[in-house]
Every structure is written in structure tokens, then in C-alpha cells.
Design a protein around this motif. Sequence first.
Motif, short mmCIF file in Angstrom:
data_model
loop_
_atom_site.label_atom_id
_atom_site.label_comp_id
_atom_site.label_asym_id
_atom_site.label_seq_id
_atom_site.Cartn_x
_atom_site.Cartn_y
_atom_site.Cartn_z
N GLU A 107 -21.90 -2.85 -33.03
CA GLU A 107 -20.62 -2.66 -32.35
C GLU A 107 -20.74 -3.08 -30.88
O GLU A 107 -21.66 -2.67 -30.19
CB GLU A 107 -20.18 -1.20 -32.43
CG GLU A 107 -19.87 -0.71 -33.82
CD GLU A 107 -18.63 -1.36 -34.42
OE1 GLU A 107 -17.74 -1.79 -33.67
OE2 GLU A 107 -18.57 -1.44 -35.66
N GLY A 108 -19.82 -3.92 -30.42
CA GLY A 108 -19.79 -4.37 -29.04
C GLY A 108 -20.86 -5.38 -28.67
O GLY A 108 -21.01 -5.73 -27.50
N LYS A 109 -21.62 -5.86 -29.65
CA LYS A 109 -22.68 -6.83 -29.37
C LYS A 109 -22.28 -8.22 -29.86
O LYS A 109 -21.49 -8.36 -30.78
CB LYS A 109 -23.99 -6.41 -30.05
CG LYS A 109 -24.68 -5.25 -29.40
CD LYS A 109 -26.03 -5.05 -30.02
CE LYS A 109 -27.00 -4.57 -28.99
NZ LYS A 109 -28.36 -4.52 -29.51
N MET A 110 -22.87 -9.20 -29.20
CA MET A 110 -22.67 -10.59 -29.60
C MET A 110 -23.99 -11.13 -30.13
O MET A 110 -25.06 -10.57 -29.85
CB MET A 110 -22.20 -11.41 -28.41
CG MET A 110 -20.87 -10.93 -27.83
SD MET A 110 -20.40 -11.80 -26.33
CE MET A 110 -20.38 -13.47 -26.89
N LEU A 111 -23.93 -12.21 -30.85
CA LEU A 111 -25.15 -12.82 -31.40
C LEU A 111 -26.15 -13.16 -30.30
O LEU A 111 -27.35 -13.03 -30.48
CB LEU A 111 -24.78 -14.07 -32.21
CG LEU A 111 -25.83 -14.61 -33.16
CD1 LEU A 111 -26.23 -13.57 -34.19
CD2 LEU A 111 -25.32 -15.85 -33.85
N THR A 112 -25.65 -13.54 -29.14
CA THR A 112 -26.52 -13.90 -28.02
C THR A 112 -27.26 -12.70 -27.43
O THR A 112 -28.18 -12.86 -26.63
CB THR A 112 -25.73 -14.61 -26.91
OG1 THR A 112 -24.62 -13.79 -26.54
CG2 THR A 112 -25.23 -15.97 -27.39
#
Length: 179
Positions: free
Chosen positions: A116-121
Motif C-alpha cells: 500500500e502506497g508503494k511504487m515499483l521503484t
Amino acid sequence: TLARGVSLLASGDTLVLANGSEPYYETLDLGARSGGVTNPIVVEGNGATLCGLVAMPPAEWTPQLDGTYWHPHAQTGSLRPYLMDGDREIAKGSFGDLLPDSHCWTSDGVWFRPGEGKMLTDYQIRGTLRTNGVAINNGSYIRIRDLVCERFANDGFNVHGGSRGLVFENIEGRFNGDD
């Protein structure tokens, strides 16, 4: 590299690995190299670790409409493919119902849903993409000692063919797909 060292090995030679802070992200493929009864090839591992994980940068992933990402590398090896974020194993989930921060390998690739709230980067993803740690096929009179092989898709130590005179001392295979 380990491949360069192996390419120089002849009967009676010793390949010495450094035990640094990082594992070798390589396979030690000895193929059919052979030593002799009185002059074996020696691999002195010094407690080093070979690791079957390969970096899977964000640019290699395809975003999906449901918030998951797909990477086109199918599961290889036997039983337990891994997806890691640095030193942390990413949880395994079920295809079509991935929870946040989990993944699933299928026959056509690996699927991942960021937390949640994270991006792949935000991740440093590595996957189990190398097949074997140490591979010997018809090689003989080889001594391998003080070496760890981990997170390979198939075997940590894989021996095939008419190999003979192999000696393994203080070796460890862990978190590999099969053996």
C-alpha cells in the motif's frame, strides 16, 4: 568473474574465492573440467556464498490495470522460486488474488503487487533466475570446500554424467528449488 576463473583452470589448479560482504551472483559452471587422481582441481570457497538471484529492474516490469506488475520470466527449476526485496523475501500469494506486497510465479512470468502506497521503484527486486549454483557435467577429480549456494531455481550443487572422484567438504545448499 567466476566464469573467467573457471576458464583458466587446469588439472592441479586451485580457484580461490574471496569471502566478501556480498555474494557472488553467478553460477560456478565447471562443466566437464577434470583434474587428476593426484592433482585434482580445487575450489577453495573460503565460506563465500553463490546466489541465484538476478536483478529485475522496474523497467522490465509491465503494469497491469489491477495494480499488479508482470515480468516475463517464467518459473524455472523445481519447487521454490523466490522474489526478494534486498534481503527480505517478498510474500508468496495466489495468482488473480495477490495481496499487497506479495508475488506469484506462473508459467509465463512472475506477478507482483506492491505494498500500500508503494511504487515499483521503491523496491530492489531480485528473482530466482539462475538454475544451479555449482554445475558439474562429466567432470572428475574436483574438490570443493567451504562454499554456500543459495536461492538457485534448481540445485545448489548439481552433478550429472560420468563424474567421479568428486569431494565436497563443508558445503551448504539453502533455499534452493530442489537440492
